[in-house]
Design a protein around this motif. Structure first.
Motif, mmCIF file in Angstrom:
data_model
loop_
_atom_site.group_PDB
_atom_site.id
_atom_site.type_symbol
_atom_site.label_atom_id
_atom_site.label_comp_id
_atom_site.label_asym_id
_atom_site.label_seq_id
_atom_site.Cartn_x
_atom_site.Cartn_y
_atom_site.Cartn_z
ATOM 1 N N ALA A 1 0.856 -1.179 0.000
ATOM 2 C CA ALA A 1 0.000 0.000 0.000
ATOM 3 C C ALA A 1 0.893 1.230 0.000
ATOM 4 O O ALA A 1 1.839 1.315 0.790
ATOM 5 C CB ALA A 1 -0.923 -0.004 1.207
ATOM 6 N N TYR A 2 0.596 2.184 -0.861
ATOM 7 C CA TYR A 2 1.486 3.307 -1.119
ATOM 8 C C TYR A 2 0.745 4.633 -0.962
ATOM 9 O O TYR A 2 -0.483 4.682 -1.085
ATOM 10 C CB TYR A 2 2.043 3.211 -2.540
ATOM 11 N N PRO A 3 1.478 5.735 -0.737
ATOM 12 C CA PRO A 3 0.829 7.050 -0.743
ATOM 13 C C PRO A 3 0.284 7.379 -2.128
ATOM 14 O O PRO A 3 0.802 6.915 -3.148
ATOM 15 C CB PRO A 3 1.967 8.007 -0.358
ATOM 16 N N GLY A 4 -0.756 8.202 -2.157
ATOM 17 C CA GLY A 4 -1.337 8.652 -3.412
ATOM 18 C C GLY A 4 -0.935 10.079 -3.726
ATOM 19 O O GLY A 4 -0.776 10.905 -2.819
ATOM 20 N N ILE A 5 -0.762 10.386 -5.004
ATOM 21 C CA ILE A 5 -0.406 11.732 -5.451
ATOM 22 C C ILE A 5 -1.309 12.106 -6.622
ATOM 23 O O ILE A 5 -1.481 11.323 -7.556
ATOM 24 C CB ILE A 5 1.069 11.825 -5.880
ATOM 25 N N VAL A 6 -1.875 13.315 -6.574
ATOM 26 C CA VAL A 6 -2.688 13.843 -7.664
ATOM 27 C C VAL A 6 -1.862 14.856 -8.450
ATOM 28 O O VAL A 6 -1.233 15.748 -7.855
ATOM 29 C CB VAL A 6 -3.968 14.503 -7.127
ATOM 30 N N LEU A 7 -1.852 14.732 -9.777
ATOM 31 C CA LEU A 7 -1.166 15.663 -10.662
ATOM 32 C C LEU A 7 -2.199 16.508 -11.393
ATOM 33 O O LEU A 7 -3.160 15.973 -11.959
ATOM 34 C CB LEU A 7 -0.303 14.919 -11.684
ATOM 35 N N MET A 8 -1.984 17.839 -11.401
ATOM 36 C CA MET A 8 -2.951 18.769 -11.984
ATOM 37 C C MET A 8 -2.266 19.672 -13.013
ATOM 38 O O MET A 8 -1.275 20.331 -12.691
ATOM 39 C CB MET A 8 -3.564 19.625 -10.868
ATOM 40 N N PRO A 9 -2.783 19.720 -14.262
ATOM 41 C CA PRO A 9 -2.171 20.579 -15.275
ATOM 42 C C PRO A 9 -2.524 22.048 -15.074
ATOM 43 O O PRO A 9 -3.363 22.400 -14.233
ATOM 44 C CB PRO A 9 -2.783 20.055 -16.577
ATOM 45 N N GLY A 10 -1.905 22.896 -15.893
ATOM 46 C CA GLY A 10 -2.154 24.328 -15.839
ATOM 47 C C GLY A 10 -3.187 24.780 -16.850
ATOM 48 O O GLY A 10 -3.853 23.966 -17.512
ATOM 49 N N TYR A 11 -3.321 26.083 -16.983
ATOM 50 C CA TYR A 11 -4.295 26.707 -17.889
ATOM 51 C C TYR A 11 -4.143 26.159 -19.302
ATOM 52 O O TYR A 11 -3.039 26.111 -19.844
ATOM 53 C CB TYR A 11 -4.073 28.216 -17.885
ATOM 54 N N GLN A 12 -5.256 25.713 -19.880
ATOM 55 C CA GLN A 12 -5.307 25.125 -21.222
ATOM 56 C C GLN A 12 -4.517 23.816 -21.323
ATOM 57 O O GLN A 12 -4.271 23.315 -22.413
ATOM 58 C CB GLN A 12 -4.801 26.117 -22.284
ATOM 59 N N GLY A 13 -4.142 23.258 -20.186
ATOM 60 C CA GLY A 13 -3.311 22.060 -20.188
ATOM 61 C C GLY A 13 -4.119 20.779 -20.042
ATOM 62 O O GLY A 13 -5.302 20.778 -19.698
ATOM 63 N N THR A 14 -3.442 19.666 -20.301
ATOM 64 C CA THR A 14 -4.030 18.331 -20.178
ATOM 65 C C THR A 14 -3.075 17.434 -19.400
ATOM 66 O O THR A 14 -2.013 17.872 -18.943
ATOM 67 C CB THR A 14 -4.278 17.722 -21.567
ATOM 68 N N GLN A 15 -3.436 16.160 -19.304
ATOM 69 C CA GLN A 15 -2.573 15.192 -18.629
ATOM 70 C C GLN A 15 -1.169 15.155 -19.233
ATOM 71 O O GLN A 15 -0.200 14.848 -18.532
ATOM 72 C CB GLN A 15 -3.179 13.794 -18.715
#
Length: 428
Positions: free
Chosen positions: A211-225
């Motif tokens: 079991a591992y920590p979770g991390i959320v990645l968020m793009p910037g303006y007009q950005g995608t994954q």
């Protein structure tokens, strides 16, 4: 004692005290009790009268209780590797609705051996199969408005169990391994079938047990994954479950992106607690976030507003009206020296200076606003710093500290062609 719970707690204590061996003693178990009187730590305590040690003292009238927030944990050190067969949780009125029982060989990498999202409190006797020196209750959702509270946390088993297989452990890092494109763990990807609160998401996770920590990645303006697609597999290969998201609209504000980070974190934990998906049992409830530009502003919002997020990495962050002086979580600001869209001197640096209660790292590198994105900047160095920061603060893995504090850091910090500014709160 909380006034509304005095009567319930008193009745529970009196009833439990009539048991000859304390809470849970009436359970028929073949293996010995291993946890009583052993060293114990917790994520927090409600007050001085409810210490962690009270949960393993054999006294059914004393209790541990946590702060009023999620997640929280209680960890006991058995003193050596053991084969665990049973865990008994004697809850006070403030119980855990969703929690995992986890084991660990080193106190860093955890394996879930039992999980529920429908806990009802009372005395829960769990038959488990696992090995480890450390055992903890990791709570992700409280059953009341209060914290988590245990009269007793009892672990049964036999000493001398086997350690988890090497594939579930993370080897000691080196400069070479941290600067490589991938780390030591094999990873796989999973497309979130029904995104909740954001438009789309891809989870990259270690295939090794644990079991591992979770991390959320968020793009910037007009950005995608695609903006941060370089980072998800890299983090996952060092022992994280990473959810890289697309926003509801390309022009969502930093505050909206912060809300979506929080929603993505909730779904990541829920998927880990559920069955029938590839990350079932792989998320230990600890969360972090990283985001670029407006996504970096959203990362700061999540750190400020959501206690579940323990550390963050804002990348060239932008928020035109953000106030983050109250953020006390470890935060790593990575900025770009030639950035005209979100200059570090306008956003990240003032935020860094205002955060007087946090462990902090501020690194400015050559490049424009795109320097943290896929295809730009020095990814060997950026990856090494980001992996080390999250490993230090989401897993409490001090083996990664020298790459941010100390001699291993200095070659980077003193290289003016690589780093134009470096400020930190070392030692940490």
């Amino acid at each position: 004692m909380r006034p509304s719970l005095v009567f319930v707690a008193l009745v529970t204590a009196i009833a439990a005290a009539t048991l000859s061996g304390g809470a849970g003693a009436a359970q028929a178990v073949a293996d010995p009790l291993l946890s009583q009187g052993k060293p114990v730590t917790a994520s927090s305590v409600e007050n001085a009268g409810t210490p962690a040690s009270a949960a393993v003292d054999g006294n059914a009238a004393t209790r541990w209780s946590s702060a009023f927030g999620d997640p929280q944990w209680l960890r006991v050190d058995l003193g050596g590797t053991a084969a665990i067969s049973q865990v008994v949780l004697s809850w006070e009125a403030a119980y855990g609705r969703a929690f995992q029982i986890q084991t660990s060989a080193d106190g860093l990498t955890w394996t879930a051996v039992d999980a529920t999202a429908t806990g009802t409190g009372g005395t829960q006797t769990l038959a488990v199969t696992g090995n480890g020196r450390y055992v903890r209750m990791y709570g992700t959702a409280r059953g009341t408005a209060y914290g988590y509270s245990l009269w007793e946390f009892q672990v049964y088993g036999t000493m001398g169990g086997t350690t988890p297989p090497p594939g579930g452990t993370i080897p000691a890092p080196t400069i070479q391994s941290l600067e490589a494109a991938t780390g030591p763990l094999v990873t796989a990807a999973y497309t979130v079938p029904n995104p909740s609160g954001y438009r789309a998401g891809t989870i990259t996770y270690p295939t090794a047990a644990g079991a591992y920590p979770g991390i959320v990645l968020m793009p910037g303006y007009q950005g995608t994954q695609q903006n941060l697609s370089w980072l998800g597999p890299r983090l996952a290969s060092w022992g994280f479950v990473v959810l890289n998201v697309d926003t509801n609209t390309l022009s969502d504000s930093p505050d909206q992106r912060g809300t979506q980070i929080r929603a993505a974190g909730t779904q990541l934990v829920n998927l880990g607690n559920a069955t029938g998906n590839p990350i079932s049992g792989k998320v230990n409830g600890v969360l972090g976030a990283a985001g670029h530009s407006m996504g970096g502003g959203g990362t700061m919002v999540a750190l400020r507003d959501d206690t579940r997020f323990r550390a963050g990495v804002p990348l060239a962050p932008y928020h035109p009206s953000g106030s983050f002086a109250g953020v006390a979580k470890p935060t790593f600001f990575l900025t770009c020296a030639s950035d005209v869209a979100a200059p570090g001197s306008t956003y990240a640096r003032p935020w860094y200076n205002s955060m007087t209660q946090a462990e902090k790292l501020y690194i400015e590198v050559p490049g424009d606003h795109l320097c943290p994105m896929t295809g730009y900047g020095n990814k060997a160095k950026q990856g090494k710093w980001i992996v080390s920061f999250f490993s230090r603060w989401l897993r409490d893995d001090a083996r990664f500290t020298p790459f941010l504090c100390g001699s291993q850091r200095d070659a980077d910090r003193n290289n003016t062609s690589l780093v134009t500014q470096w400020t930190d709160t070392c030692p940490f």
